[in-house]
Design a protein around this motif. Structure first.
Motif, PDB file in Angstrom:
ATOM      1  N   MET A  85       0.790  -1.191   0.141  1.00 44.43           N
ATOM      2  CA  MET A  85       0.076  -0.192  -0.136  1.00 44.43           C
ATOM      3  C   MET A  85       0.851   1.111  -0.122  1.00 44.43           C
ATOM      4  N   PHE A  86       1.905   1.414   0.805  1.00 44.75           N
ATOM      5  CA  PHE A  86       2.778   2.244   0.772  1.00 44.75           C
ATOM      6  C   PHE A  86       3.283   2.635  -0.525  1.00 44.75           C
ATOM      7  N   LEU A  87       3.905   1.410  -1.151  1.00 50.57           N
ATOM      8  CA  LEU A  87       4.618   1.681  -2.551  1.00 50.57           C
ATOM      9  C   LEU A  87       3.786   2.216  -3.357  1.00 50.57           C
ATOM     10  N   ARG A  88       2.350   1.906  -3.250  1.00 51.78           N
ATOM     11  CA  ARG A  88       1.264   2.518  -4.560  1.00 51.78           C
ATOM     12  C   ARG A  88       1.102   3.845  -4.277  1.00 51.78           C
ATOM     13  N   TRP A  89       1.314   4.305  -2.779  1.00 53.49           N
ATOM     14  CA  TRP A  89       1.084   5.719  -2.719  1.00 53.49           C
ATOM     15  C   TRP A  89       2.290   6.544  -3.158  1.00 53.49           C
ATOM     16  N   MET A  90       3.440   5.921  -3.174  1.00 50.95           N
ATOM     17  CA  MET A  90       4.811   6.509  -3.613  1.00 50.95           C
ATOM     18  C   MET A  90       4.716   6.373  -5.168  1.00 50.95           C
ATOM     19  N   VAL A  91       4.538   5.386  -5.845  1.00 53.50           N
ATOM     20  CA  VAL A  91       4.819   5.239  -7.227  1.00 53.50           C
ATOM     21  C   VAL A  91       3.753   5.482  -8.179  1.00 53.50           C
ATOM     22  N   ARG A  92       2.410   5.425  -7.954  1.00 53.69           N
ATOM     23  CA  ARG A  92       1.091   5.582  -8.957  1.00 53.69           C
ATOM     24  C   ARG A  92       1.075   7.037  -9.083  1.00 53.69           C
ATOM     25  N   LYS A  93       1.042   7.335 -10.487  1.00 54.75           N
ATOM     26  CA  LYS A  93       1.023   8.792 -10.907  1.00 54.75           C
ATOM     27  C   LYS A  93      -0.474   9.228 -11.398  1.00 54.75           C
ATOM     28  N   ASP A  94      -1.281   8.274 -11.589  1.00 53.21           N
ATOM     29  CA  ASP A  94      -2.345   8.165 -12.310  1.00 53.21           C
ATOM     30  C   ASP A  94      -3.597   8.294 -11.337  1.00 53.21           C
ATOM     31  N   SER A  95      -3.625   8.591 -10.176  1.00 56.96           N
ATOM     32  CA  SER A  95      -4.529   8.618  -9.221  1.00 56.96           C
ATOM     33  C   SER A  95      -4.684   9.867  -8.434  1.00 56.96           C
ATOM     34  N   ALA A  96      -5.766  10.187  -8.151  1.00 55.97           N
ATOM     35  CA  ALA A  96      -6.108  11.494  -7.414  1.00 55.97           C
ATOM     36  C   ALA A  96      -5.539  11.538  -5.904  1.00 55.97           C
TER      37      ALA A  96
END
Length: 266
Positions: A240-251
């Protein structure tokens, strides 16, 4: 179709046995009544959001293929729930609201990592504990990590959230200070693999835990707070933390890391 995880595994095993299948493509991941029943039993009756269930499903599909030595490609779609949770109104009641208080990258990384690790149990209790900790760190976690005094650490005595206590917190701070003395970003802690060109998250998470506890005074009790896939954990909170840091196409995500790509996420 109404299928269970066992149905999917049986179908994969049958095709391996009968057709020597080496590649599996799962076109559209969605929930079914059987999967909802199965996940509810596994979670002890706890109600989970559909995006969490789909994440567990995708992880299980990958585990199945790893067990049988075949490659799987997932075209994950989160149905209408993506629209429900992919907006800024969702942030207020979510652990991501903790790192959202900051603008400096290192503050975001430290606050986000701690919030993700503490993200189990009652959501209100999670947010209250994380906000309390940010207050104890003078709302400047990176500065606190790098420049704290013995008196500053004393203020943290007695901090507890469920099984996470002051001993664990002290070690987290020591690790962060060690890491940021050598690197500008926490991302480098997750890219300590031999071959970045063939980066895979399984190896990266194992290497991260080894690195995290590489300080000579790492407490044994703290190791339970950092999951590793080597013990068949889904590493849900770290992912979950990695998704926060990596994903760029999310609000709601930050997208401040560049080496790890969204395709690498689990």
């Amino acid at each position: 179709p109404d299928f269970s995880l066992q149905d999917v595994e049986n179908k994969i095993k049958k095709n391996i046995r009968e057709h020597d299948v080496k590649y599996v493509f799962h076109d559209y991941i969605h929930t079914s009544l059987k999967i909802l029943e199965e996940i509810t039993k596994r979670s002890g009756g706890v109600h989970l959001r559909e995006d969490n269930i789909l994440f567990m499903l995708s992880t299980r599909l990958k585990d199945i293929c790893n067990q049988h030595g075949v490659f799987i490609m997932l075209a994950t779609q989160l149905n209408a729930y993506f629209d429900q949770y992919n907006h800024t109104d969702f942030i207020v009641k979510d652990p991501i609201s903790i790192p959202r208080q900051f603008t400096v990258q290192q503050d975001i990384e430290i606050a986000g990592f701690i919030a993700a690790i503490l993200a189990w149990g009652n959501r209100t209790a999670i947010l209250n504990s994380c906000n309390k900790l940010m207050t104890l760190m003078d709302h400047a976690p990176f500065d606190f990590v790098m420049n704290h005094t013995a008196q500053d650490l004393k203020k943290l005595e007695g901090f507890v959230y469920r099984t996470f206590n002051t001993t664990d917190l002290y070690y987290f701070i020591a690790f962060f200070q060690h890491h940021y003395s050598n690197y500008d970003s926490l991302e480098s802690a997750f890219t300590r693999v031999d071959d970045l060109e063939n980066f895979n998250m399984y190896d990266a998470l194992i290497a991260f835990k080894n690195y995290f506890f590489s300080l000579e005074y790492a407490p044994d009790r703290t190791k339970k707070h950092i999951a590793s896939p080597i013990k068949n954990s889904t590493c849900k909170r770290i992912n979950m933390f990695l998704r926060w840091m990596v994903r760029k196409d999310s609000a709601i995500d930050f997208g401040i890391w560049d080496q790890i790509q969204p395709k690498d996420l689990i």
